[in-house]
Scaffold this active site. Sequence first.
Site, PDB file in Angstrom:
ATOM      1  N   HIS A  47       0.823  -1.195   0.000  1.00 23.10           N
ATOM      2  CA  HIS A  47       0.000   0.000   0.000  1.00 23.10           C
ATOM      3  C   HIS A  47       0.864   1.254   0.000  1.00 23.10           C
ATOM      4  CE1 HIS A  47      -3.205   2.616   2.169  1.00 23.10           C
ATOM      5  NE2 HIS A  47      -3.385   2.649   0.862  1.00 23.10           N
ATOM      6  N   HIS A  89      -1.484  10.354  -2.252  1.00 18.23           N
ATOM      7  CA  HIS A  89      -2.740  10.005  -1.587  1.00 18.23           C
ATOM      8  C   HIS A  89      -3.589  11.217  -1.228  1.00 18.23           C
ATOM      9  CE1 HIS A  89      -5.609   8.083   1.077  1.00 18.23           C
ATOM     10  NE2 HIS A  89      -5.264   8.905   2.046  1.00 18.23           N
TER      11      HIS A  89
END
Length: 303
Positions: A47, A89
């Site tokens: 991730h 992100h």
Amino acid sequence: MGRKTKVALTVGVAGVAAWATSKFVAKPMPRESKKALDFNKPIILAHRGGLAEAPENTKAAFSKSAELGVHGFAIDIRLTQDEEIIVFHDEYVDRTTDFSGRIADYSLIELKKADAGYAFKNEQGEHPYRGKGEQILTLRELLENFPHLLIAINLKDSPDTYEGSLMPSKLWRLLEELGAEDRVVVTSQYDEQTDRFNLYAQNRIATGAGSDEVKKAYAAFTSKLGHLYSPRADLFRITKKLGVFPLGTKSFIHFLTQLNIPTYFENVNDKESFIKLLNLGAAGFITDCPTPAMEVVQESIDE
């Protein structure tokens, strides 16, 4: 027997008959296989590169995880002011770099000057990557540097925003230019975003289920009308629970598997959870901690 009772029984019998007829007539249609998702064993996607072990979304993180043998990465993408696609992100740069402000307010050249390793701390509370030259990466750079790995690309921006309105077409053009159609899966919490992306891709690229599609599938599964469910995604990227509803169950995973839809579980970072979900039939994991994840997967293969 009263008239109301007779009517109720008649309606009930009719409902059962309709359900039985639909069960006989309706045949679940599994999704067509996508090369990008063709794995014969559980896989690990780091991730944001493995954000617990190195600065998220940096070359350092991606390289470290690749050396561990992960199968790929799960990333988020955003647009810069000059409409370049970067691997990032948050909407704002403050949390991970020494810059402040919105991604969309900076050009790529300006963002390249940011220290992408600035905020990362190791277990000792030190900043080992601060000032080491770690930069924000473009999606192009990531795809070119790791051509052998699967990239799960998450479209972060809402389709209602300017950046979100541009992203589906820009992403498709980049993937087509690089010939990356068979090594990515495109996801978004907004089903509308993946639908818009697929207008360009025309089912040539694997797509993941958004929030509404996951809810729709779970509702069909629990209502015993799963045979009427027609999936619109090739992958379910889900957490163990949807509010109070458990998604990490053997029966739900099996329901999706029968439709040729693998399940990749997010936010799994401890060995106990890895092992439990593996035994339930999980096809993959999206984890902040690739080191223990790879150890569990390797142990399961050796057994």
